[in-house]
Every structure is written in C-alpha cells, then in structure tokens.
Design an enzyme around this catalytic site. Structure first.
Site, PDB file in Angstrom:
ATOM      1  N   LEU A  37      44.726  33.712  41.127  1.00  0.00           N
ATOM      2  CA  LEU A  37      45.398  34.550  40.135  1.00  0.00           C
ATOM      3  C   LEU A  37      44.413  35.438  39.378  1.00  0.00           C
ATOM      4  O   LEU A  37      43.212  35.130  39.317  1.00  0.00           O
ATOM      5  CB  LEU A  37      46.117  33.647  39.123  1.00  0.00           C
ATOM      6  CG  LEU A  37      47.301  32.835  39.637  1.00  0.00           C
ATOM      7  CD1 LEU A  37      47.708  31.804  38.576  1.00  0.00           C
ATOM      8  CD2 LEU A  37      48.472  33.752  39.975  1.00  0.00           C
ATOM      9  N   SER A  38      44.932  36.493  38.778  1.00  0.00           N
ATOM     10  CA  SER A  38      44.139  37.300  37.850  1.00  0.00           C
ATOM     11  C   SER A  38      43.719  36.384  36.693  1.00  0.00           C
ATOM     12  O   SER A  38      44.544  35.634  36.170  1.00  0.00           O
ATOM     13  CB  SER A  38      44.989  38.461  37.335  1.00  0.00           C
ATOM     14  OG  SER A  38      44.247  39.251  36.455  1.00  0.00           O
ATOM     15  N   SER A  40      41.641  33.870  37.012  1.00  0.00           N
ATOM     16  CA  SER A  40      41.307  32.512  37.475  1.00  0.00           C
ATOM     17  C   SER A  40      39.802  32.290  37.546  1.00  0.00           C
ATOM     18  O   SER A  40      39.339  31.150  37.600  1.00  0.00           O
ATOM     19  CB  SER A  40      41.929  32.253  38.853  1.00  0.00           C
ATOM     20  OG  SER A  40      41.466  33.201  39.794  1.00  0.00           O
ATOM     21  N   GLY A  41      39.028  33.388  37.570  1.00  0.00           N
ATOM     22  CA  GLY A  41      37.566  33.264  37.602  1.00  0.00           C
ATOM     23  C   GLY A  41      36.926  33.799  38.872  1.00  0.00           C
ATOM     24  O   GLY A  41      35.718  33.624  39.069  1.00  0.00           O
ATOM     25  N   SER A  43      36.116  36.890  39.932  1.00  0.00           N
ATOM     26  CA  SER A  43      35.063  37.901  39.776  1.00  0.00           C
ATOM     27  C   SER A  43      33.786  37.284  39.198  1.00  0.00           C
ATOM     28  O   SER A  43      32.680  37.629  39.617  1.00  0.00           O
ATOM     29  CB  SER A  43      35.536  39.041  38.871  1.00  0.00           C
ATOM     30  OG  SER A  43      36.656  39.663  39.442  1.00  0.00           O
ATOM     31  N   SER A 107      36.581  39.190  46.569  1.00  0.00           N
ATOM     32  CA  SER A 107      37.386  38.518  45.538  1.00  0.00           C
ATOM     33  C   SER A 107      38.587  39.394  45.189  1.00  0.00           C
ATOM     34  O   SER A 107      38.460  40.423  44.541  1.00  0.00           O
ATOM     35  CB  SER A 107      36.547  38.161  44.316  1.00  0.00           C
ATOM     36  OG  SER A 107      36.142  39.268  43.595  1.00  0.00           O
TER      37      SER A 107
HETATM   38  S1  ADX Z   1      45.882  42.211  45.315  1.00  0.00           S
HETATM   39  O1  ADX Z   1      47.114  41.493  44.887  1.00  0.00           O
HETATM   40  O2  ADX Z   1      46.193  43.450  46.018  1.00  0.00           O
HETATM   41  O3  ADX Z   1      44.969  41.341  46.079  1.00  0.00           O
HETATM   42  P1  ADX Z   1      43.633  43.025  43.731  1.00  0.00           P
HETATM   43  O4  ADX Z   1      42.776  41.817  43.705  1.00  0.00           O
HETATM   44  O5  ADX Z   1      43.255  44.134  44.661  1.00  0.00           O
HETATM   45  O6  ADX Z   1      45.176  42.579  43.943  1.00  0.00           O
HETATM   46  O7  ADX Z   1      43.689  43.684  42.280  1.00  0.00           O
HETATM   47  C1  ADX Z   1      44.028  42.880  41.195  1.00  0.00           C
HETATM   48  C2  ADX Z   1      43.585  43.494  39.878  1.00  0.00           C
HETATM   49  O8  ADX Z   1      44.372  44.641  39.585  1.00  0.00           O
HETATM   50  C3  ADX Z   1      43.820  42.517  38.763  1.00  0.00           C
HETATM   51  O9  ADX Z   1      42.647  41.782  38.483  1.00  0.00           O
HETATM   52  C4  ADX Z   1      44.218  43.390  37.591  1.00  0.00           C
HETATM   53  O10 ADX Z   1      43.077  43.765  36.859  1.00  0.00           O
HETATM   54  C5  ADX Z   1      44.782  44.642  38.222  1.00  0.00           C
HETATM   55  N1  ADX Z   1      46.252  44.762  38.223  1.00  0.00           N
HETATM   56  C6  ADX Z   1      46.934  45.830  37.761  1.00  0.00           C
HETATM   57  N2  ADX Z   1      48.256  45.686  37.956  1.00  0.00           N
HETATM   58  C7  ADX Z   1      48.440  44.485  38.565  1.00  0.00           C
HETATM   59  C8  ADX Z   1      49.600  43.772  39.013  1.00  0.00           C
HETATM   60  N3  ADX Z   1      50.832  44.265  38.888  1.00  0.00           N
HETATM   61  N4  ADX Z   1      49.420  42.548  39.604  1.00  0.00           N
HETATM   62  C9  ADX Z   1      48.171  42.053  39.739  1.00  0.00           C
HETATM   63  N5  ADX Z   1      47.040  42.675  39.326  1.00  0.00           N
HETATM   64  C10 ADX Z   1      47.156  43.887  38.744  1.00  0.00           C
END
Ligand code: ADX
Length: 208
Positions: A37-38, A40-41, A43, A107
């Site tokens: 998850l965003s 989660s650690g 980065s 990541s």
């Molecule tokens: S992924 O789902 O396509 O793998 P990715 O890791 O590239 O996502 O990007 C996630 C980052 O985008 C998050 O850390 C956050 O800072 C930003 N972000 C902006 N909008 C969203 C969203 N709707 N869902 C998740 N992350 C988002």
C-alpha cells in the site's frame, strides 16, 4: 521470438552474451519487486537497500512509483488499465536493467496480482531472477502515517480510486519475502532483503 511481436521487425543479437557481460563487469543482475500500500514503507526500504548495495560496490538502481510517473509514465493515471500499463512498462525497464547487470529495486503499489505475475513471467522467460517482496502494513497504519496526505484527501472525496480506500489491493499469495513494517525497523528489513539476495546468488556471502 515473442508471438506478439509486431511484423517487419528483426531482433538483433549483440556480440556479448549475458554471462560475458556480467563476468567482465563483475556483476549479476536481477529484480527485487516491492509491492504494498501507499505509506507501507516501500520507498524507504528501497532507498535503504539501494544505498547498502551501492556501498558494497554493487550496481543497484531504484525504480519508484512517484518518480517514474513524473517521466516515463506521466501519461498514465490510476484506472486498472493504466496501472496495468504502468507495471508492464516498468517490468520491461527492470528486465533491461537487470540484463545489463543491475540489481533493480522496483517499488510500486502494483495492486493487481495478474500485473505482478506478468512482471515475474517477463523475467522468468529471460532467465532473470525476480524476487517478489510484500511490504505488509495494515491499511489503518498506512492511513495513520499518511506521509503524503493522500489518505486524508481520499477520505475527503478529493482523490478517487485511491488504493486501500476505494480501489483494491490484492496481497501476494506466495511472495518470496514478507516484511511487516509495523514491527520491523528499516535496517532489519534491509538485512532480510540482503539474505534473500544472497540466497538468490545476486550478492556475495561475505560483506566487504
Ligand atoms: S500503481 O498502483 O500503478 O502501482 P504507483 O506505485 O505507480 O501505483 O504510484 C503510486 C503513487 O501515486 C502513490 O504513492 C501516491 O503518491 C500516488 N497516487 C496518486 N493517486 C493515487 C491513487 N489514486 N492510488 C494510489 N496512489 C496514488
């Protein structure tokens, strides 16, 4: 040859094999894929692992969600289709860098199993190591940390399709490693990753 390859294109072989390249450069490439998850650690752990590997003289390079979306993938949003394309491109880049001899630390939330499995397959087909690492932290904790204030925005209805709130996250079923960041300090996570990399033969047993 890839059956999906466009017509009228020819694959050109170089003069150097992977083994010759890696032997000459003293490196071994592969990909460590951090998913979670965003907040989660991912980065933080990726940056710490990269620093430790480089300190040891190992060519390591981070590919990180927010960074890649500033450039290569700036045209992509957060629909399931865009996230799939995001991961597809990154997996291709990771494979190229791994082939070149780098330890790639990817990541990305990468919330969908099928996208992560496709990334693994791409590496497997090329005979490259792919280590899937689940950065496991409860949604409630990520939301409490909220380092970028995005959970707050999502709860306020200012950000749609936010992973963990109104977009899904599919945890890995059989990851190569699980790091529970609620309990594990960053240094301990790096140690476990180094152990895993040793097992995979990407890092030498003894630290220099
Ligand atoms: S992924 O789902 O396509 O793998 P990715 O890791 O590239 O996502 O990007 C996630 C980052 O985008 C998050 O850390 C956050 O800072 C930003 N972000 C902006 N909008 C969203 C969203 N709707 N869902 C998740 N992350 C988002």
């Amino acid at each position: 040859m890839d059956a999906r390859a466009p017509a009228n294109l020819t694959w050109h072989e170089g003069r150097v094999t992977r083994e010759e390249r890696w032997r000459a450069l003293g490196c071994r490439g592969g990909t460590v894929w951090l998913t979670g998850l965003s907040g989660s650690g991912k980065s933080t752990i990726a940056a710490a692992l990269e620093a430790e590997l480089v300190r040891r003289g190992i060519s390591a390079y981070r590919l990180d969600g927010d960074n890649i979306r500033h450039g290569l993938n700036r045209d992509l949003g957060f629909s399931a289709a865009d996230r799939a394309e995001n991961i597809r491109r990154i997996a291709e880049v990771a494979r190229l860098l791994a082939e070149a001899g780098c330890i790639v630390i990817a990541s990305f939330i990468s919330p969908y199993r099928t996208d992560r499995e496709a990334a693994r397959r791409l590496h497997a087909e090329a005979g490259l190591t792919f280590i899937e690492v689940f950065i496991d932290a409860p949604t409630a904790l990520c939301e409490q940390r909220d380092p970028k204030g995005l959970y707050r925005k999502a709860r306020a209805g200012e950000l749609a399709a936010f992973t963990g709130i109104d977009a899904p996250y599919e945890p890995p079923i059989n990851p190569d490693l699980v790091l529970r960041t609620a309990e594990l300090p960053v240094e301990a996570s790096v140690e476990r990753l180094l152990d895993r990399l040793r097992k995979a033969g990407l890092v030498q047993a003894a630290a220099p």
